[in-house]
Design an enzyme around this catalytic site. Structure first.
Site, short mmCIF file in Angstrom:
data_model
loop_
_atom_site.label_atom_id
_atom_site.label_comp_id
_atom_site.label_asym_id
_atom_site.label_seq_id
_atom_site.Cartn_x
_atom_site.Cartn_y
_atom_site.Cartn_z
N HIS A 54 -70.49 -42.72 -80.96
CA HIS A 54 -69.87 -41.85 -79.99
C HIS A 54 -68.23 -41.93 -80.26
O HIS A 54 -67.49 -42.73 -80.01
CB HIS A 54 -69.97 -42.79 -78.63
CG HIS A 54 -69.53 -41.79 -77.68
ND1 HIS A 54 -70.04 -41.93 -76.30
CD2 HIS A 54 -68.52 -41.04 -77.26
CE1 HIS A 54 -69.38 -41.19 -75.31
NE2 HIS A 54 -68.41 -40.60 -75.81
N HIS A 56 -65.18 -38.88 -80.75
CA HIS A 56 -64.80 -37.50 -80.66
C HIS A 56 -63.91 -36.79 -81.62
O HIS A 56 -63.77 -35.64 -81.92
CB HIS A 56 -64.18 -37.21 -79.27
CG HIS A 56 -65.01 -37.47 -78.19
ND1 HIS A 56 -65.74 -36.59 -77.59
CD2 HIS A 56 -64.93 -38.39 -77.30
CE1 HIS A 56 -66.53 -37.29 -76.61
NE2 HIS A 56 -66.09 -38.40 -76.26
N HIS A 190 -72.03 -40.78 -67.38
CA HIS A 190 -71.02 -39.64 -66.40
C HIS A 190 -72.08 -39.34 -65.35
O HIS A 190 -72.15 -38.09 -65.08
CB HIS A 190 -70.48 -38.50 -67.10
CG HIS A 190 -69.51 -38.98 -68.22
ND1 HIS A 190 -68.39 -39.14 -67.70
CD2 HIS A 190 -69.59 -38.97 -69.56
CE1 HIS A 190 -67.37 -39.49 -69.02
NE2 HIS A 190 -68.23 -39.46 -69.96
N ARG A 222 -76.56 -54.98 -53.62
CA ARG A 222 -77.72 -54.70 -52.69
C ARG A 222 -77.73 -53.18 -53.29
O ARG A 222 -78.82 -52.50 -52.75
CB ARG A 222 -77.34 -54.52 -51.24
CG ARG A 222 -77.40 -55.95 -50.78
CD ARG A 222 -77.21 -55.81 -48.98
NE ARG A 222 -75.81 -55.34 -48.78
CZ ARG A 222 -74.89 -56.22 -48.58
NH1 ARG A 222 -75.11 -57.66 -48.58
NH2 ARG A 222 -73.51 -55.91 -48.25
N GLY A 244 -61.37 -53.72 -74.81
CA GLY A 244 -60.84 -54.80 -74.03
C GLY A 244 -59.90 -54.12 -72.78
O GLY A 244 -59.27 -54.57 -72.07
N HIS A 246 -61.16 -50.50 -71.60
CA HIS A 246 -62.09 -49.89 -70.89
C HIS A 246 -62.81 -50.71 -69.88
O HIS A 246 -63.34 -50.29 -69.00
CB HIS A 246 -63.02 -49.05 -71.70
CG HIS A 246 -62.55 -47.58 -72.14
ND1 HIS A 246 -61.41 -47.60 -73.14
CD2 HIS A 246 -62.75 -46.32 -71.65
CE1 HIS A 246 -61.22 -46.28 -73.30
NE2 HIS A 246 -61.88 -45.43 -72.15
N ASP A 269 -65.47 -44.24 -78.59
CA ASP A 269 -65.12 -43.11 -78.05
C ASP A 269 -63.63 -42.64 -78.19
O ASP A 269 -62.80 -42.24 -77.20
CB ASP A 269 -65.11 -43.63 -76.61
CG ASP A 269 -65.24 -42.13 -75.71
OD1 ASP A 269 -65.40 -41.27 -76.02
OD2 ASP A 269 -65.04 -42.67 -74.43
N ALA A 306 -59.10 -41.31 -70.70
CA ALA A 306 -59.98 -40.21 -71.18
C ALA A 306 -60.23 -40.74 -72.53
O ALA A 306 -60.77 -39.34 -73.60
CB ALA A 306 -58.75 -38.96 -71.53
#
Length: 385
Positions: A54, A56, A190, A222, A244, A246, A269, A306
């Protein structure tokens, strides 16, 4: 060529060993000191090459840019952080942008390139939830559609191997079932899915979760949500951004305690701003972002995260040194687990005769000393840092 070290990662432990490399493969493993060697790494650690499922972009390039030169440059340079295999990852955008992006990756794969191996495309969106979209552009989010996905996969010539989807919007789990039946790993993310909806998505073919904790319904005693499902369903994979920021290092530790040594996957990411000078103007999915001193990307003028500029070798360091994750669990998260998730663990993810000669050499401070991508040296010969 034969290389050796007193710390080669074999069978979940460090052993003194020699590795013979021939034609991009590990030909044979010898007992340390028994054969003449070309390179002696002494006490440096030799690990399997890192696999980032993952990411970009980096070096000013984003997968959505659809520029062959940018993608080739990324693949040739990313071994500097020990990455030897990768899934270039799209960001939610309009169909014309995504079609060009996936076609560009397919073209580069088929025309040839150097460096980290492109194992396929991670298609993140556009089939996401508006509430948990994070920095994904809301104007491009779409309802899951098998017919539309077929269009993207045709443009990609079958190279979409992994998809992030919000399962609660996939009517009758039709797209999930289609992808699972056609060799595409389905990852939930997401998403505002409930715990129960997540269980049904798994029953219909989902096998992973995208950046656990981020962009999903949280854990409540719950109402377990997607985070609770990631913890409870032990036999599905879970990505985790190991910077550390995110997720707190304590949360990283909890994640790996629940997933164990076989199902957690470290991801970066990362965005185009990685490996770029501080400052500068960047975009994600057509929206302006800014990079903070902490290395995090945020939508400009907001606190919405982001993405990251995390490097894989530093993610490994954070897991072990700050989050207290066991060494074998942390190394598996960068190597064997993503290989298993993608179904390439018959040739990648461990140091073993017959496997691809994807190797990274680290010092005690997790600095990358050398990287081998299918036997070809990249760090020392290509980059002078």
């Amino acid at each position: 060529m034969i290389i050796q070290s007193k710390r080669v990662w074999i069978g979940g432990q460090f052993l003194p060993a020699q590795i013979e490399i021939s034609e991009g493969k590990i030909e044979r493993i010898y007992t340390w000191g028994t054969q003449p060697v070309d390179v002696d790494y002494e006490n440096l650690a030799i690990l399997p090459g890192f696999i980032d499922v993952h990411t970009h972009g980096s070096y000013g390039f984003d997968t959505n840019d659809a520029e062959p030169s940018g993608l080739r440059d990324w693949m040739e340079r990313i071994p500097e952080e020990g990455v030897t295999a990768i899934l270039p990852t799209t960001v939610t955008q309009m169909p014309d942008v995504l079609t060009k992006a996936v076609a560009n990756v397919a073209n580069v794969i088929e025309e040839g390139y150097e460096g980290a191996e492109i194992l396929g495309i991670h298609f993140e969106g556009p089939y996401l939830d508006m509430e948990y979209k994070g920095a994904q552009p809301p104007e491009a989010i779409a309802k899951p559609s098998v017919e539309q996905f077929k269009m993207y996969q045709e443009a990609a010539r079958g190279w979409i191997k992994y998809i992030t989807i919000s399962p609660e919007h996939d009517e009758d789990f039709e797209l999930i079932r289609y992808c699972a039946a056609n060799g595409v790993v389905v990852s939930m993310g997401h998403s505002s899915a409930t715990y129960e909806e997540a269980l049904m998505a798994v029953a219909n073919g989902a096998t992973s979760m995208t950046h656990v904790y981020n962009g999903m319904t949280p854990l409540h005693h719950r109402n377990p949500g997607l985070v609770g499902a990631a913890f409870r369903i032990r036999d599905i994979y879970g990505e985790i951004i190991g910077d550390g920021h995110h997720s707190h290092v304590g949360a990283l530790n909890i994640f790996f305690q629940t997933k164990g040594r076989e199902r957690g996957i470290l991801i970066t990411d990362s965005l185009r701003a990685k490996h770029c000078p501080p400052g500068g103007n960047y975009q994600l999915g057509g929206h302006d972002i800014e990079i903070g001193e902490d290395g995090l990307a945020r939508l400009k003028g907001t606190d919405t995260i982001a993405g990251s500029t995390l490097q894989m070798n530093r993610g490994l360091q954070i897991l072990i040194e700050e989050a207290g994750v066991p060494v074998d669990t942390a190394i598996n998260a960068c190597t064997l687990n993503p290989a298993r998730c993608l179904g390439v663990d018959d040739r990648k993810g461990k140091i073993c005769a017959g496997y691809d000669a994807d190797l990274v050499v680290l010092d005690r401070d997790y600095n990358v000393i050398q990287t081998y991508c299918r036997g070809i040296e990249f760090r020392e010969k290509r980059f002078m840092f």
